[in-house]
Design a protein around this motif. Structure first.
Motif, mmCIF file in Angstrom:
data_model
loop_
_atom_site.group_PDB
_atom_site.id
_atom_site.type_symbol
_atom_site.label_atom_id
_atom_site.label_comp_id
_atom_site.label_asym_id
_atom_site.label_seq_id
_atom_site.Cartn_x
_atom_site.Cartn_y
_atom_site.Cartn_z
ATOM 1 N N GLN A 1 1.038 -1.429 -0.131
ATOM 2 C CA GLN A 1 -0.112 0.343 -0.137
ATOM 3 C C GLN A 1 1.020 1.611 0.292
ATOM 4 O O GLN A 1 2.389 1.271 0.225
ATOM 5 C CB GLN A 1 -0.704 0.242 1.240
ATOM 6 N N VAL A 2 0.569 2.154 -0.533
ATOM 7 C CA VAL A 2 1.225 3.601 -0.280
ATOM 8 C C VAL A 2 0.494 4.030 0.857
ATOM 9 O O VAL A 2 -0.427 3.973 1.437
ATOM 10 C CB VAL A 2 0.158 4.890 -1.229
ATOM 11 N N PHE A 3 1.304 4.943 1.684
ATOM 12 C CA PHE A 3 0.732 5.330 2.785
ATOM 13 C C PHE A 3 1.617 7.328 2.649
ATOM 14 O O PHE A 3 2.505 6.923 1.978
ATOM 15 C CB PHE A 3 1.545 4.387 3.748
ATOM 16 N N ASP A 4 0.870 8.185 3.772
ATOM 17 C CA ASP A 4 1.666 9.434 3.727
ATOM 18 C C ASP A 4 2.275 9.076 5.467
ATOM 19 O O ASP A 4 2.126 8.278 5.899
ATOM 20 C CB ASP A 4 0.094 10.057 4.454
ATOM 21 N N TYR A 5 3.598 9.804 5.092
ATOM 22 C CA TYR A 5 4.466 9.766 6.122
ATOM 23 C C TYR A 5 4.430 11.570 6.660
ATOM 24 O O TYR A 5 5.061 11.899 7.522
ATOM 25 C CB TYR A 5 5.389 9.806 5.699
ATOM 26 N N GLY A 6 4.092 12.753 5.807
ATOM 27 C CA GLY A 6 4.089 13.784 5.606
ATOM 28 C C GLY A 6 3.054 14.976 5.081
ATOM 29 O O GLY A 6 2.285 14.113 4.824
ATOM 30 N N ARG A 7 3.130 16.271 5.663
ATOM 31 C CA ARG A 7 2.194 16.580 5.455
ATOM 32 C C ARG A 7 2.090 16.653 3.487
ATOM 33 O O ARG A 7 0.989 17.692 2.867
ATOM 34 C CB ARG A 7 2.571 18.534 6.020
ATOM 35 N N PHE A 8 2.581 17.007 2.702
ATOM 36 C CA PHE A 8 2.447 17.211 1.390
ATOM 37 C C PHE A 8 2.602 15.912 0.577
ATOM 38 O O PHE A 8 3.018 15.172 1.116
ATOM 39 C CB PHE A 8 3.889 17.947 0.774
ATOM 40 N N GLU A 9 2.109 15.664 -0.660
ATOM 41 C CA GLU A 9 1.497 14.970 -1.428
ATOM 42 C C GLU A 9 2.361 14.073 -1.625
ATOM 43 O O GLU A 9 3.132 13.117 -1.541
ATOM 44 C CB GLU A 9 0.893 15.274 -2.864
ATOM 45 N N CYS A 10 4.339 14.321 -1.811
ATOM 46 C CA CYS A 10 5.408 14.223 -1.918
ATOM 47 C C CYS A 10 5.999 13.578 -0.938
ATOM 48 O O CYS A 10 6.836 12.419 -0.408
ATOM 49 C CB CYS A 10 6.420 14.640 -2.768
ATOM 50 N N SER B 1 4.943 10.681 0.529
ATOM 51 C CA SER B 1 4.422 9.060 0.572
ATOM 52 C C SER B 1 5.349 8.480 0.368
ATOM 53 O O SER B 1 6.687 8.521 -0.212
ATOM 54 C CB SER B 1 3.273 9.457 -1.139
ATOM 55 N N GLY B 2 4.591 6.926 0.746
ATOM 56 C CA GLY B 2 5.551 6.150 0.493
ATOM 57 C C GLY B 2 4.907 5.076 -0.154
ATOM 58 O O GLY B 2 3.734 5.022 0.288
ATOM 59 N N LEU B 3 6.068 3.811 -0.762
ATOM 60 C CA LEU B 3 5.064 2.735 -0.636
ATOM 61 C C LEU B 3 5.719 1.386 0.134
ATOM 62 O O LEU B 3 7.040 0.813 0.369
ATOM 63 C CB LEU B 3 5.081 2.384 -2.353
ATOM 64 N N ALA B 4 5.097 0.903 0.269
ATOM 65 C CA ALA B 4 5.124 -1.136 1.381
ATOM 66 C C ALA B 4 5.342 -1.578 0.298
ATOM 67 O O ALA B 4 4.375 -1.377 -0.794
ATOM 68 C CB ALA B 4 4.342 -1.183 2.510
ATOM 69 N N ALA C 1 8.178 -2.066 5.273
ATOM 70 C CA ALA C 1 6.735 -2.700 5.528
ATOM 71 C C ALA C 1 6.107 -2.022 6.036
ATOM 72 O O ALA C 1 7.096 -0.125 5.512
ATOM 73 C CB ALA C 1 7.187 -3.603 6.808
ATOM 74 N N LEU C 2 4.225 -1.962 5.574
ATOM 75 C CA LEU C 2 3.704 -0.666 5.672
ATOM 76 C C LEU C 2 3.787 -0.132 7.243
ATOM 77 O O LEU C 2 3.412 -1.571 8.044
ATOM 78 C CB LEU C 2 1.334 -1.517 5.759
ATOM 79 N N PRO C 3 3.843 0.275 7.867
ATOM 80 C CA PRO C 3 3.544 1.777 8.979
ATOM 81 C C PRO C 3 2.475 1.641 9.789
ATOM 82 O O PRO C 3 1.782 1.465 9.106
ATOM 83 C CB PRO C 3 4.532 2.877 9.237
ATOM 84 N N PRO C 4 2.262 1.173 10.942
ATOM 85 C CA PRO C 4 1.387 1.510 11.673
ATOM 86 C C PRO C 4 0.395 2.822 11.711
ATOM 87 O O PRO C 4 1.154 2.871 10.938
ATOM 88 C CB PRO C 4 1.487 0.591 13.066
ATOM 89 N N LEU C 5 -0.163 2.486 11.656
ATOM 90 C CA LEU C 5 -1.348 4.256 11.553
ATOM 91 C C LEU C 5 -0.557 4.675 12.618
ATOM 92 O O LEU C 5 -0.150 6.462 12.170
ATOM 93 C CB LEU C 5 -2.967 3.963 12.016
ATOM 94 N N GLU D 1 2.451 5.868 12.823
ATOM 95 C CA GLU D 1 3.349 5.939 12.429
ATOM 96 C C GLU D 1 3.634 6.767 10.788
ATOM 97 O O GLU D 1 4.816 7.619 10.636
ATOM 98 C CB GLU D 1 4.832 4.447 12.672
ATOM 99 N N GLN D 2 1.941 6.764 10.824
ATOM 100 C CA GLN D 2 1.924 7.457 9.795
ATOM 101 C C GLN D 2 1.259 8.780 9.458
ATOM 102 O O GLN D 2 0.684 9.782 10.877
ATOM 103 C CB GLN D 2 0.923 7.010 8.701
ATOM 104 N N TRP D 3 1.395 9.640 9.072
ATOM 105 C CA TRP D 3 0.727 11.132 8.868
ATOM 106 C C TRP D 3 -0.965 10.971 9.115
ATOM 107 O O TRP D 3 -1.598 10.249 8.326
ATOM 108 C CB TRP D 3 1.071 12.032 8.025
#
Length: 182
Positions: A83-92, A94-97, A161-165, A167-169
């Motif tokens: 899955q794609v996940f967000d780690y910060g405030r901006f669209e860029c 984003s990360g991919l598990a 790995a997909l971070p737990p919620l 640890e996500q934005w």
């Protein structure tokens, strides 16, 4: 051969994990070297058998066969996105598990009929319908395919790995450019 160093050592997959992924993944991409020096990459179904990758094509001599006969060096890659996940405030931000394995080696044509038979049986075990009533182990067109075996010289695997919620934005803000303004 490309650099043997894995740049993202924090995402390194164990050798055991890479072997397990090779056993289960659906398809891979095989890259060979063309006579003009350009890479040629094609997606193929494969099986991991006897610590080697096995693939096949029709017996017609095409681009792949010409490349293999000229230069046996290859690169083979598999990947499984999650899955794609967000780690910060901006669209860029984003990360991919994911999980991926890239291997380098040498490819050869497996001409022995017994090896081709084992390959076909392993291919059907992996991709065929288990509840079929069709005859098993009977491949009347076995002489009309070319089976290739890839010996592994070097292999690396990576995973994220997909971070737990928690640890996500927005629970955590790991924006790479914290002073940027939209």
């Amino acid at each position: 051969m490309s650099s043997p160093q894995l740049r993202r050592t924090d995402r390194a997959m164990s050798e055991q994990g890479a072997h397990a992924m090779l056993k289960r993944s659906f398809s891979g991409q095989l890259a060979t070297i063309g006579a003009d020096g350009y890479p040629y990459c094609i997606p193929l179904l494969y099986v991991w058998m006897d610590e080697e990758i096995y693939v096949h094509t029709g017996s017609a001599r095409g681009h792949l066969r010409a490349n293999v006969e000229r230069d046996p060096r290859i690169c083979f890659a598999i990947d499984e996105p999650d899955q794609v996940f967000d780690y910060g405030r901006f669209e860029c931000d984003s990360g991919l598990a994911y999980q991926s394995v890239v291997l380098f080696g040498k490819i050869r044509i497996a001409e022995e009929r017994a090896v081709k038979q084992r390959f076909c049986e392993a291919l059907m075990a992996k991709y065929g319908k288990p509840d079929t009533t069709r005859p098993k182990g009977f491949f009347p067109r076995i002489d009309m395919i070319t089976v290739y075996a890839i010996s592994v010289e070097r292999m690396t695997g990576k995973e994220m790995a997909l971070p737990p919620l928690s640890e996500q934005w927005p629970a955590q803000d790991r924006t790479k450019t914290p002073n940027a303004r939209a």
